[in-house]
Enzyme design. Structure first.
Site, PDB file in Angstrom:
ATOM      1  CB  SER A  22      48.650  39.240  32.865  1.00  0.00           C
ATOM      2  OG  SER A  22      49.101  37.904  32.883  1.00  0.00           O
TER       3      SER A  22
ATOM      4  CG  ASP B  97      42.556  33.934  33.264  1.00  0.00           C
ATOM      5  OD1 ASP B  97      43.426  33.061  33.109  1.00  0.00           O
ATOM      6  OD2 ASP B  97      42.806  35.097  33.644  1.00  0.00           O
TER       7      ASP B  97
ATOM      8  CG  HIS C 224      45.017  35.708  31.020  1.00  0.00           C
ATOM      9  ND1 HIS C 224      44.942  36.036  32.352  1.00  0.00           N
ATOM     10  CD2 HIS C 224      46.221  36.186  30.586  1.00  0.00           C
ATOM     11  CE1 HIS C 224      46.046  36.665  32.714  1.00  0.00           C
ATOM     12  NE2 HIS C 224      46.833  36.779  31.664  1.00  0.00           N
TER      13      HIS C 224
END
Length: 308
Positions: free
Chosen positions: A146, A239, A269
């Site tokens: 991320s 995502d 995600h």
């Protein structure tokens, strides 16, 4: 879709209003994220040690029976504001075990207490100090998820531009690498059970501050990909942040930078955080670890096994 996957998706969807609510505050959402990341349990027998490198607190993670074939520097996610080295050390331990490496997980200073470029400069200082202390870049990989994935790519660009020896490879998990689209609130919505584009729109300014969000140090999709180490990237089909990875892949192809991109259809995600619960996450971690380990062999001039 299997029952366990359905249950986890439902749990994440149930947590979404809390993550999206500004009334909970940063501290409350840090606690909430720590609860979710705790689902990535380290392999039994993993040893942890808290150390300081270049003035930055670091979790040293030694998986059980791990070969000392290399070092994984793992940059945690959490929108640059919510995650922590302790919270993500279980995920780092799983990846380190899969790669046969020891992991170092730095606790970079988080937003909103520090804007760009504080975290980037701290990570550059950690890496440089490790090199000064004898770390071999040919047996080192840098990876992150991320925000940590975006930071990994930004760090690699900074090291290249400063003439600092690059690591053998980069590992990117669902990288958040285009904060400009979030400043502009133009990120598309997909089927992710937890992440909404509005969340990215909230968190991006906390890190960007008064800087230009298109700076490569903030949004590396706008940077020069040439001369970077080989990249191994994994993303999730549901995502909304996966569009950043597509931009990375396109830019790497244009600059002839090696990239291996695997997208997991129907996943969300950072599903890797459910490595202790989901077969898909275990498969992803095992595959990423093997591919990163393969790049160590390649950089050392050893025969490289075929990774399928």
């Amino acid at each position: 879709m299997n029952l366990r996957k359905n249950v986890i998706r439902s749990v994440l969807r149930g947590a979404r209003p809390l993550f999206a609510s500004r009334r909970l505050g940063i501290a409350g959402r840090r606690v909430l994220l720590a609860t979710l990341t705790a689902g990535a349990r380290a392999p039994k027998g993993t040893r942890f040690q808290r150390v300081s490198i270049a003035g930055v607190p670091v979790q040293r993670v030694q998986p059980p029976h791990a070969a000392t074939s290399g070092t994984l520097i793992y940059l945690h996610g959490g929108a640059y504001a919510l995650g922590s080295a302790r919270g993500y050390r279980g995920l780092a331990a799983q990846l380190a075990a899969a790669a046969g490496m020891t992991a170092l997980v730095p606790d970079y200073t988080r937003a909103p207490h520090a804007h760009y470029p504080v975290a980037l400069e701290e990570m550059a200082a950690v890496y440089t100090r490790l090199l000064d202390d004898g770390l071999d870049p040919k047996t080192t990989v840098i990876a992150g998820d991320s925000a940590g994935g975006g930071l990994t790519l930004a760090l690699a660009m900074a090291l290249r531009d400063r003439g600092i020896q690059a690591p053998a490879a980069l590992g990117l998990i669902c990288p958040w690498a285009d904060l400009a689209v979030d400043i502009e609130a133009t990120r598309p919505a997909l089927r992710d059970p937890l992440i909404l584009p509005s969340m990215c729109t909230e968190w991006a300014p906390r890190y960007v501050g008064s800087s230009d969000p298109r700076l490569p140090g903030i949004s590396p999709v706008y940077g020069d990909m040439s001369g970077l180490p080989p990249i191994v990237m994994q993303t999730a089909g549901d995502d909304p942040i996966c569009v950043d990875a597509d931009k990375i892949e396109t830019a790497c192809a244009a600059s002839k930078t090696s990239i291996e991109h695997r997208r997991f259809a129907g996943m969300w995600h950072d599903f890797h955080l459910q490595v202790s619960l989901l077969p898909e996450a275990r498969d992803a971690i095992a595959d990423l670890g093997a591919r990163l380990r393969g790049h160590l062999h390649q950089s050392q001039g050893q025969p490289r096994g075929v990774v399928k």
